[in-house]
Design an enzyme around this catalytic site. Structure first.
Site, short mmCIF file in Angstrom:
data_model
loop_
_atom_site.label_atom_id
_atom_site.label_comp_id
_atom_site.label_asym_id
_atom_site.label_seq_id
_atom_site.Cartn_x
_atom_site.Cartn_y
_atom_site.Cartn_z
CG HIS A 156 -0.46 4.19 4.63
ND1 HIS A 156 -1.52 3.71 5.60
CD2 HIS A 156 -0.26 2.93 3.93
CE1 HIS A 156 -1.42 2.51 5.99
NE2 HIS A 156 -0.58 2.01 4.95
CB CYS A 159 -1.02 0.00 1.20
SG CYS A 159 -0.19 -0.39 2.75
#
Ligand code: A2P
Length: 330
Positions: free
Chosen positions: A236, A129
């Site tokens: 994130h 990710c």
């Protein structure tokens, strides 16, 4: 029309696969849902229809004529069952790290290296990710200016650690002891994602370094990384410091990112506009802001890059890979 299977359908990313398949115009004939024996028999509603979750065993796989199997059930399940699905004719798109560095397995971010889809042999890997979101702006910079060196510093949400990671933050905020992380994540930052390796890096940091080289087709890039888990539920954030090979004008960087598919430039300091985890959650794009010169070196550039790690960082990217193969991408 295609038959699609989701393996790990009850998990965090698995549920997001379902949500995104509902949202997008994917040419879907049948959808099959797999998880562990624990969930087998339970039902999930998809587009108004109930689908029964099945145990992930060969018996349940072999007669379904599955075209695409989207995996997010951990590396061990992928290692065991991705080859089984592939042997029955499915193209596996695997979200775990099990096959990412395998030289026979392409590692794809559709906006960045779609050409690698051509050489798959039944298994395609979805990158980590934190790697995926960094690749979109970095590919644009690499193509226009060349890149010498990259320094990644990540601020990663607990959703990347699955259901247990989310529970640790929510319950930890009420005073419970952590179960997934070695220390409380509530009110804390842990410079520790995945396991520690002999060289002092974590596996997450090495994944970012090695996957970047593979996706950008450049083994000579100098890259270092520090990956940190922060008490954020989702999305994130990353500070990316890049040393470009060639000189640039800052206005041209804004223009380049504004023209790059998959990026939303969100950078207006007078208006206090910079990307945050909360604003990126639930969105498809990679948000880039705090775009500024690193005055300490020639051709240095700093970026703040935020994206929904469960969407673009996992489920959406995997579905976009399937769309590359079906030709249903836009
Ligand atoms: P289950 O809910 O039945 O345990 P997360 O990353 O959010 O923790 O989710 C992990 C996913 O992987 C879940 O869907 C989980 O199913 C699935 N899973 C775990 N172990 C297995 C297994 N042995 N076979 C198939 N799926 C598994």
């Amino acid at each position: 029309m295609y038959n699609v299977a989701i393996v790990g359908a009850t998990g965090n990313v698995g549920k997001k696969f379902l949500e995104i398949l509902e949202e997008r115009n994917f040419p879907l004939e049948n959808l099959y849902l797999f998880a562990s024996k624990r969930s087998a028999g339970s039902k999930v509603t998809f587009k108004g229809k109930e689908i029964v979750i099945e145990d992930t065993i060969e018996e349940n796989i072999k007669d379904k004529k599955i075209d695409f199997a989207l995996f997010s059930a951990g590396g061990d399940v992928s290692l065991k069952f991705a080859p089984v699905f592939a042997s029955y004719g499915a193209t596996v798109i695997d979200n775990s790290s099990a096959f990412r560095m395998d030289k026979d397995v392409p590692l794809i971010v559709p906006e960045v290296n779609p050409e690698d889809i051509k050489w798959h042999k039944g298994i395609i890997a979805n990158p980590n990710c934190s790697t995926i979101q960094a690749m979109v702006p970095l590919k644009a910079l690499l193509s226009k200016y060349g890149i010498k060196r990259i320094v990644f510093s990540t601020y990663q949400a607990v959703s990347g650690a699955g259901k247990q990671g989310i529970d640790d933050l929510i319950e930890g905020n009420k005073g419970a002891e952590p179960k997934k992380f070695p220390y409380p994540i509530a009110g804390n930052c842990l410079p520790h994602i995945d396991v520690f390796l002999d060289n002092g890096y974590t596996k997450e940091e090495i994944k970012m370094i090695e996957e970047t080289k593979k996706i950008l087709h450049n083994n000579n890039l100098k890259i270092t990384a520090t990956a940190v888990r922060v008490p954020v539920l989702n999305s994130h954030s990353e500070s990316i410091n890049v040393e470009l090979e060639n000189p640039y004008e800052i206005e041209d960087i804004f223009k380049l990112f504004n023209e790059t598919k998959g990026i939303t430039v969100y950078d207006d300091l007078k208006e206090l506009k910079y990307p945050t985890a909360l604003m990126a959650s639930g969105k498809d794009d990679v948000f880039v802001g705090r775009i500024r010169r690193d005055f300490s070196i020639a051709n240095g550039l700093n970026l703040w890059v935020v994206s929904d790690n469960i969407r673009k960082g996992a489920a959406l990217n995997a579905i976009q890979i399937a769309e590359l193969l079906t030709g249903s991408d836009d």
